[in-house]
Design an enzyme around this catalytic site. Structure first.
Site, mmCIF file in Angstrom:
data_model
loop_
_atom_site.group_PDB
_atom_site.id
_atom_site.type_symbol
_atom_site.label_atom_id
_atom_site.label_comp_id
_atom_site.label_asym_id
_atom_site.label_seq_id
_atom_site.Cartn_x
_atom_site.Cartn_y
_atom_site.Cartn_z
ATOM 1 N N ASP A 147 0.806 -1.227 0.000
ATOM 2 C CA ASP A 147 0.000 0.000 0.000
ATOM 3 C C ASP A 147 0.843 1.283 0.000
ATOM 4 O OD1 ASP A 147 -2.545 -1.115 -0.197
ATOM 5 O OD2 ASP A 147 -2.619 -1.536 1.956
ATOM 6 N N ASP A 207 -7.060 -4.146 -4.571
ATOM 7 C CA ASP A 207 -6.596 -2.872 -4.023
ATOM 8 C C ASP A 207 -5.247 -2.438 -4.623
ATOM 9 O OD1 ASP A 207 -7.947 -4.759 -2.375
ATOM 10 O OD2 ASP A 207 -7.802 -3.438 -0.653
HETATM 11 N N1 GLY Z 1 -7.255 -1.150 0.784
HETATM 12 C C1 GLY Z 1 -8.004 -1.594 1.856
HETATM 13 C C2 GLY Z 1 -9.458 -1.380 1.718
HETATM 14 O O1 GLY Z 1 -9.940 -0.956 0.696
HETATM 15 O O2 GLY Z 1 -10.143 -1.645 2.685
#
Ligand code: GLY
Length: 587
Positions: A147, A207
């Site tokens: 992330d 994601d």
């Molecule tokens: N990237 C984590 C979520 O969307 O919860």
């Protein structure tokens, strides 16, 4: 995607069954669900009332909330808002390496700075941005999250876009190098998660599409060009392995170390065969963003496929349930998915060639914004919590997380993408031409026959200070692929001044500084026979200043006998400046 010490629900796991009496008890909701499912077709309806005044009202409301949070003595600049209802924000520290949200608060402060250039926002944004720098690298790969793209593009990326300060770019490149370490070149994906309990081998989640921007951008801004290929390979794997035939998405695909698919399933969604709404939103935004950088038609195709699935299943208010396939007794709106999509669809609508499709996407984006800006979703200005949007879902109650997490809350990422969506609306609905990072997209045709002596006039507005923006001209027959394709160029240089290409270098006869959000009138006289041109710049309220007097065309440009094309080229990001009222005429 946050860690949880539990096992994954995969396509191999047994599906839940719902006894008939449960369905009967929920028949009212089931009917509503059916009805709202049918209303998905209305996603094609014309845009509703979202307009400039509504955008200003939202930005005003956002400003009020953000100013209060940024001025709250209880929130030091090493702590970052994540979720709230009516109480204070729940915070996560800058040291939480695996959390994914810390960029969104500084990101919103930068978006506020963009609106009016008030130094208050820049000071605050910079403080929360710099305190994230410590996450840019780590010798322990398990402490580097997939992330990093979320965290660094929203904070340092916005900072560099709006200030041009090279210190931010350096941090972004280091962070991109760290993210690239998570790329598994055998499988061709960025491995999302080291924290799972061993159920996953080489896992990929939807994601991660969002994190690719750090690699795409880094590869074009001084980083390793191989990062582009890594990001594109990952995006192509997402398109082929994660997107179903109907355009819905799995949330997780797990690969063996040799690259075969072991399972497809979900982590935050309802079931292995369902489509988690925010995962779908990440796919819509992610493929659109990947197309922005690569112009690869497979990215555009994937973006449209996941978008069409999403739009066909929207309820009447354009805000989806947390999962498109959750049963009637598990209905909970997720405004975060709607906000992400409202931002993405405005961009996607600019890329599709069919005007009817473009209109459908733009209308859906505006209808979504209209809904989010209504009292049903916009938090009240006073008396409520510090968040901007209501009714987000971080993690609904599922077998993986029976208690759920942050259900029906204000979420910092809902707010970020909502503010970004509204800012994009303001940016893209003011007419004129916007600059782009890529050369091919930067070009506008000026027609044939512009030979001899021509007068060009236009108004140019830098949208940030310290950009690297070029308005350049080429012959009709020139394929514009580089600065050297442009025989004549006016530049807003990275030192903050206008200059003009003369032969082998840029020069200026007078120092004319430029400011963000200020419009300058430009007049250019070009002699296509003599291969020379003169340029005057008129700042607002002032007189014309001669910055180039009969300068020679660029020495390494191709033969230029007519004024067939203009290129509006950004140096660092799309939309660095805007050109309006561009005209060409004979003298
Ligand atoms: N990237 C984590 C979520 O969307 O919860």
């Amino acid at each position: 995607m946050a860690p949880a010490p539990v096992s994954l629900r995969t396509g191999r796991a047994s599906r839940r069954s719902f006894p008939v009496n449960t369905l009967w008890r929920n028949r009212g909701k089931a009917f509503l669900l059916l009805l709202t499912g049918c209303l998905g077709v209305l996603a094609a309806a014309p845009a509703r009332a979202f307009d400039d005044a509504a955008a200003d009202r939202v930005l005003q409301a956002a400003q009020q909330k953000l100013r209060a949070t940024a001025s709250d003595p209880q929130i030091p600049t090493t702590q970052y808002p994540k979720a709230t209802t009516n109480g204070p924000w729940r915070l996560v520290p800058n040291t939480a390496n695996i959390d994914w949200v810390q960029g969104f608060f500084p990101g919103q402060l930068w978006l506020m700075y963009e609106q009016g250039r008030d130094p208050f926002w820049r000071t605050k944004a910079d403080a929360w941005t710099r305190n994230l720098e410590l996450q840019k690298s780590n010798p322990d790969i398990r402490q580097i999250t997939h992330d990093l793209g979320f965290k660094f593009m929203s904070s340092f990326g916005q900072a560099y876009r709006l200030t041009g300060d090279d210190a931010y770019r350096q941090v972004l490149l280091t962070a991109a190098g760290s993210l690239a370490r998570r790329f598994n070149s055998t499988v061709g994906v960025i491995d999302c998660c080291d924290w799972n309990d061993g159920t996953w081998h080489v896992p990929m989640v939807t994601d991660t599409m969002m994190n690719l921007e750090l690699l795409f951008w880094g590869a074009r801004n001084g980083g390793n060009p191989a990062w582009n290929d890594m990001a594109l390979r990952h995006a192509l794997k997402t398109a082929s392995d994660m997107v179903r035939a109907d355009g819905g998405t799995f949330h997780v695909v797990d690969y063996s170390t040799s690259g075969s698919i072991l399972s497809r399933g979900t982590f935050q969604g309802f079931s292995a065969s369902s489509t988690w709404a925010r995962g779908q939103a990440w796919a819509i935004y992610g493929f659109t963003m990947a197309y922005r950088y690569t112009r690869d038609p497979r990215m555009l195709q994937a973006a449209q496929k996941v978008t069409d699935y999403y739009l066909a299943r929207l309820p009447a208010d354009f805000v989806p349930n947390w999962d498109f396939n959750a049963p009637a007794n598990q209905q909970q709106k997720d405004s975060s998915a709607a906000a992400i999509v409202a931002s993405a669809l405005q961009e996607l609508s600019r890329y599709v060639s069919d005007p009817a499709v473009a209109q459908r996407y733009q209308s859906a984006a505006l209808a979504t914004l209209d809904s989010l800006a209504s009292p049903a979703y916009l938090a009240p200005a006073t008396g409520g919590g510090p968040g901007i949007l209501l009714h987000g879902v971080a993690f609904y109650k599922t077998a993986i997380k029976p208690t759920g997490e942050d259900i029906d809350k204000s979420l910092i990422y809902s707010d970020y993408y909502f503010v970004e969506a509204v800012s994009r609306f303001k940016l893209w609905n003011q007419g004129g031409w916007l600059s782009t990072l890529g050369f091919p997209e930067s070009v506008r045709g000026l027609g044939t026959g512009n030979t001899g002596v021509r007068i060009v006039e236009f108004d140019v507005t830098p949208l940030s200070k310290l950009i690297d923006g070029v308005i350049g001209y080429a012959d009709t027959s020139t394929n514009v692929t580089a600065y050297s394709s442009l025989a004549m160029s006016l530049r807003m240089n990275p030192s903050g001044f206008f200059d003009v290409r003369r032969g082998g270098a840029y020069a200026a006869l007078a120092s004319v500084p430029y400011q963000a959000n200020t419009t300058y009138h430009v007049r250019m006289r070009t002699d296509l026979n003599a291969k020379t041109y003169s340029v005057w710049v008129r700042p607002p309220g002032g007189g014309e200043v001669l910055v180039a007097d009969s300068f020679a065309f660029r020495s390494d440009a191709p033969p230029t006998d007519d004024l067939g094309k203009v290129s509006l080229k950004s140096g660092h990001f799309d939309n660095e400046f805007r050109v309006r009222n561009h005209t060409v005429r004979a003298e």
